[in-house]
Each structure stands twice: as C-alpha cells, then as structure tokens.
Design a protein around this motif. Structure first.
Motif, PDB file in Angstrom:
ATOM      1  N   SER A 125     -47.603 -13.331   1.399  1.00 20.91           N
ATOM      2  CA  SER A 125     -46.216 -12.976   1.156  1.00 20.91           C
ATOM      3  C   SER A 125     -45.293 -14.004   1.803  1.00 20.91           C
ATOM      4  N   GLN A 126     -44.120 -14.195   1.236  1.00 22.69           N
ATOM      5  CA  GLN A 126     -43.140 -15.108   1.814  1.00 22.69           C
ATOM      6  C   GLN A 126     -42.119 -14.355   2.671  1.00 22.69           C
ATOM      7  N   LEU A 127     -42.227 -13.027   2.675  1.00 19.72           N
ATOM      8  CA  LEU A 127     -41.316 -12.185   3.433  1.00 19.72           C
ATOM      9  C   LEU A 127     -42.149 -11.257   4.312  1.00 19.72           C
ATOM     10  N   VAL A 128     -41.993 -11.368   5.616  1.00 21.69           N
ATOM     11  CA  VAL A 128     -42.818 -10.595   6.544  1.00 21.69           C
ATOM     12  C   VAL A 128     -41.933  -9.868   7.546  1.00 21.69           C
ATOM     13  N   GLN A 129     -42.206  -8.583   7.718  1.00 22.70           N
ATOM     14  CA  GLN A 129     -41.484  -7.817   8.734  1.00 22.70           C
ATOM     15  C   GLN A 129     -42.340  -7.712   9.981  1.00 22.70           C
ATOM     16  N   LEU A 130     -41.710  -7.969  11.120  1.00 24.27           N
ATOM     17  CA  LEU A 130     -42.395  -7.897  12.401  1.00 24.27           C
ATOM     18  C   LEU A 130     -41.510  -7.095  13.344  1.00 24.27           C
ATOM     19  N   LEU A 159     -44.288 -18.289  14.713  1.00 22.16           N
ATOM     20  CA  LEU A 159     -44.087 -16.843  14.694  1.00 22.16           C
ATOM     21  C   LEU A 159     -44.494 -16.255  13.351  1.00 22.16           C
ATOM     22  N   PHE A 160     -44.189 -16.967  12.261  1.00 21.36           N
ATOM     23  CA  PHE A 160     -44.555 -16.486  10.929  1.00 21.36           C
ATOM     24  C   PHE A 160     -46.072 -16.389  10.794  1.00 21.36           C
ATOM     25  N   LYS A 161     -46.781 -17.398  11.303  1.00 20.59           N
ATOM     26  CA  LYS A 161     -48.240 -17.389  11.227  1.00 20.59           C
ATOM     27  C   LYS A 161     -48.818 -16.198  11.972  1.00 20.59           C
ATOM     28  N   LEU A 162     -48.339 -15.951  13.179  1.00 15.92           N
ATOM     29  CA  LEU A 162     -48.833 -14.821  13.966  1.00 15.92           C
ATOM     30  C   LEU A 162     -48.460 -13.493  13.306  1.00 15.92           C
ATOM     31  N   ALA A 163     -47.237 -13.427  12.762  1.00 18.39           N
ATOM     32  CA  ALA A 163     -46.761 -12.183  12.149  1.00 18.39           C
ATOM     33  C   ALA A 163     -47.530 -11.821  10.890  1.00 18.39           C
ATOM     34  N   CYS A 164     -48.036 -12.833  10.197  1.00 19.50           N
ATOM     35  CA  CYS A 164     -48.808 -12.581   8.973  1.00 19.50           C
ATOM     36  C   CYS A 164     -50.169 -11.954   9.274  1.00 19.50           C
ATOM     37  N   HIS A 165     -50.620 -12.091  10.510  1.00 18.13           N
ATOM     38  CA  HIS A 165     -51.937 -11.574  10.889  1.00 18.13           C
ATOM     39  C   HIS A 165     -51.809 -10.755  12.177  1.00 18.13           C
ATOM     40  N   PRO A 166     -51.069  -9.643  12.149  1.00 21.23           N
ATOM     41  CA  PRO A 166     -50.846  -8.864  13.373  1.00 21.23           C
ATOM     42  C   PRO A 166     -52.162  -8.415  14.001  1.00 21.23           C
ATOM     43  N   GLY A 167     -52.271  -8.638  15.309  1.00 20.97           N
ATOM     44  CA  GLY A 167     -53.473  -8.245  16.029  1.00 20.97           C
ATOM     45  C   GLY A 167     -54.573  -9.274  16.035  1.00 20.97           C
ATOM     46  N   GLN A 168     -54.480 -10.276  15.173  1.00 18.36           N
ATOM     47  CA  GLN A 168     -55.527 -11.298  15.102  1.00 18.36           C
ATOM     48  C   GLN A 168     -55.280 -12.388  16.141  1.00 18.36           C
ATOM     49  N   ILE A 169     -56.345 -12.774  16.824  1.00 24.03           N
ATOM     50  CA  ILE A 169     -56.250 -13.818  17.842  1.00 24.03           C
ATOM     51  C   ILE A 169     -56.384 -15.189  17.196  1.00 24.03           C
ATOM     52  N   PHE A 170     -55.468 -16.094  17.556  1.00 22.94           N
ATOM     53  CA  PHE A 170     -55.543 -17.486  17.133  1.00 22.94           C
ATOM     54  C   PHE A 170     -55.699 -18.354  18.373  1.00 22.94           C
ATOM     55  N   GLY A 218     -56.788 -17.043  23.080  1.00 23.71           N
ATOM     56  CA  GLY A 218     -55.577 -17.602  22.470  1.00 23.71           C
ATOM     57  C   GLY A 218     -54.440 -16.605  22.476  1.00 23.71           C
ATOM     58  N   TYR A 219     -53.726 -16.507  21.345  1.00 25.61           N
ATOM     59  CA  TYR A 219     -52.557 -15.651  21.249  1.00 25.61           C
ATOM     60  C   TYR A 219     -52.635 -14.739  20.040  1.00 25.61           C
ATOM     61  N   ARG A 220     -51.933 -13.600  20.136  1.00 26.67           N
ATOM     62  CA  ARG A 220     -51.796 -12.691  18.993  1.00 26.67           C
ATOM     63  C   ARG A 220     -50.476 -11.950  19.140  1.00 26.67           C
ATOM     64  N   VAL A 221     -49.957 -11.457  18.043  1.00 23.13           N
ATOM     65  CA  VAL A 221     -48.728 -10.672  18.067  1.00 23.13           C
ATOM     66  C   VAL A 221     -49.092  -9.224  17.786  1.00 23.13           C
ATOM     67  N   VAL A 222     -48.480  -8.307  18.521  1.00 24.51           N
ATOM     68  CA  VAL A 222     -48.750  -6.878  18.354  1.00 24.51           C
ATOM     69  C   VAL A 222     -47.427  -6.132  18.308  1.00 24.51           C
ATOM     70  N   SER A 223     -47.400  -5.057  17.528  1.00 23.35           N
ATOM     71  CA  SER A 223     -46.214  -4.211  17.460  1.00 23.35           C
ATOM     72  C   SER A 223     -46.177  -3.296  18.668  1.00 23.35           C
ATOM     73  N   GLN A 224     -44.985  -2.901  19.036  1.00 24.80           N
ATOM     74  CA  GLN A 224     -44.844  -1.963  20.138  1.00 24.80           C
ATOM     75  C   GLN A 224     -43.775  -0.953  19.769  1.00 24.80           C
ATOM     76  N   PRO A 225     -43.892   0.273  20.294  1.00 27.98           N
ATOM     77  CA  PRO A 225     -42.926   1.323  19.943  1.00 27.98           C
ATOM     78  C   PRO A 225     -41.517   0.933  20.346  1.00 27.98           C
TER      79      PRO A 225
END
Length: 225
Positions: A125-130, A159-170, A218-225
C-alpha cells in the motif's frame, strides 16, 4: 487464495504443515530440498515460503540468500530445530521475516503465516496508518489529524518501512539496504541516528506508536494504547 511453498526435507513434517495450511484455506506446494524450492520460486507464483534450515543440496540459509539476491520480495518463515539467538540474528540478516523453532504448534504456525501475509499486503500500500498518524508514500506527507508534518526523506522512508511491517524486526543491515541502497558506504550507525530523531519527533504517547530496540537484533515499530 495464497500459495504457500513448504521447503522441508522431512516428508512427515511437510505433510503435517501442508494439511494444516490447506485446512486454513491455503494452496500448498512442497519441496524436499533447497534446489527444488528455488526452482519453484523462480517458475511459480508463490506468496509465502516456510523453509527448514537443514536441507540437502542447498540449506535454508543459502536458499533465503538466493531468493533475496534475485529480488523476490515475499515473506519467508524459517522453521528449525535451533533456537539460539545467534541463529535468529543470522536468519534476519539474510532476509527472513519470522522464525519458529521445532517442535512447533501447527496452530501457531498458521497464525504466523496469516500475520506475515497481512504485513506484506500492507507493505504494497502507498498509504499506511501508524497509531495516530498517516504516511502517504505518493506525496511523502505525514498527517496527524488535520496537522501536516514534514520529515526529511530518509526519516520518512525509514518510518514508512517499519510501519509497513508492524512488530517485525529489521536489522541495521536490512534497513541500510532498503533505505540507503546496496552501494551505501557509510557507517550503519546512521540508522541509529535516524531512529533517534524519529523517536524525538514522535515522543508523545498520543501518537499511538513507539520504535523499539530489539537488543542484538535491530528495530521494530509497535502500536501502543
């Protein structure tokens, strides 16, 4: 309907995985060694690969490396009897997306496969919500409600790369290749600098996400309440 390639030299395990994947609604293709698996990847439409490390002719490490070097961007889940952190690090460095240690729960394997496929669909997708922001890859704009944020190009792409794969470690190496390219000759610590800047920009918890450091990986992005 997604097609799953199962690359595993143990026929009984292949059959077990295949049965559960088919029960979950997937089409399965099987390979008994790495060479056969690579041939299938090159000549068939495969959506995800489950592969074992210890295979004859071409092991899982080499197969993963070959798939990525040929530009095939599909999720890879590595299945192995080895559970040491060092093995996981090597897998992630070669381009593996997830890692499951034998003996495994078939139900967990199915859930992980579904999660990986969902991540990759988001990635196209070209549009990602994080959390509370929306990233638009076409315009390189970041929206937080009605507020438009401006990010330097590399920070946006990271940020877009990390957001496209939430929870995945790069790993740093993977992020360097994805964002700066194979020809980049600088220090991979530049990733740390950009991550630090992103954390500072989005330090407020109201943004609804955080960038985590997976120690030794490495790094990953995760959602939080």
């Amino acid at each position: 309907m997604a097609t799953i390639l199962i690359a595993e030299d143990d026929a009984h395990i292949r059959e077990l995985i295949s049965e559960h994947m088919q029960s979950a609604g997937f089409i399965t293709v099987e390979a008994g060694d790495g060479v056969e698996a690579l041939d299938i990847v090159q000549n068939s439409e495969i959506d995800l690969i489950i592969l074992d490390i210890m295979m004859p002719q071409m092991d899982g490490w080499e197969l993963c490396k070959e798939i990525r070097s040929r530009g095939r961007d599909m999720p890879i889940l590595m299945l192995t009897a080895k559970g040491e952190t060092g093995q996981k690090v090597k897998g992630f460095q070669l381009g593996t997306d997830d890692y499951l240690t034998k003996p495994f729960d078939p139900a967990e394997l199915v859930l992980r496969v579904k999660a990986l496929l969902k991540r990759y669909r988001i990635a196209f997708s070209q549009l990602v919500q994080l959390g509370g922001i929306v990233l638009n890859r076409l315009t390189y704009k970041v929206m937080r409600g009605e507020e438009e944020l401006t990010l330097p190009l590399k920070e946006f792409e990271l940020l877009f790369k990390l957001a496209c794969h939430p929870g995945q470690i790069f790993t740093r190496e993977q992020l360097i290749v994805h964002i700066w390219g194979m020809a980049y000759e600088g220090d991979d610590r530049t990733v740390d600098v950009h991550i630090k800047r992103l954390r500072e920009r989005f330090a407020d918890e109201s943004n609804g996400f955080r960038i985590e450091t997976a120690r030794g990986l490495g790094y990953r992005v995760v959602s939080q309440p």
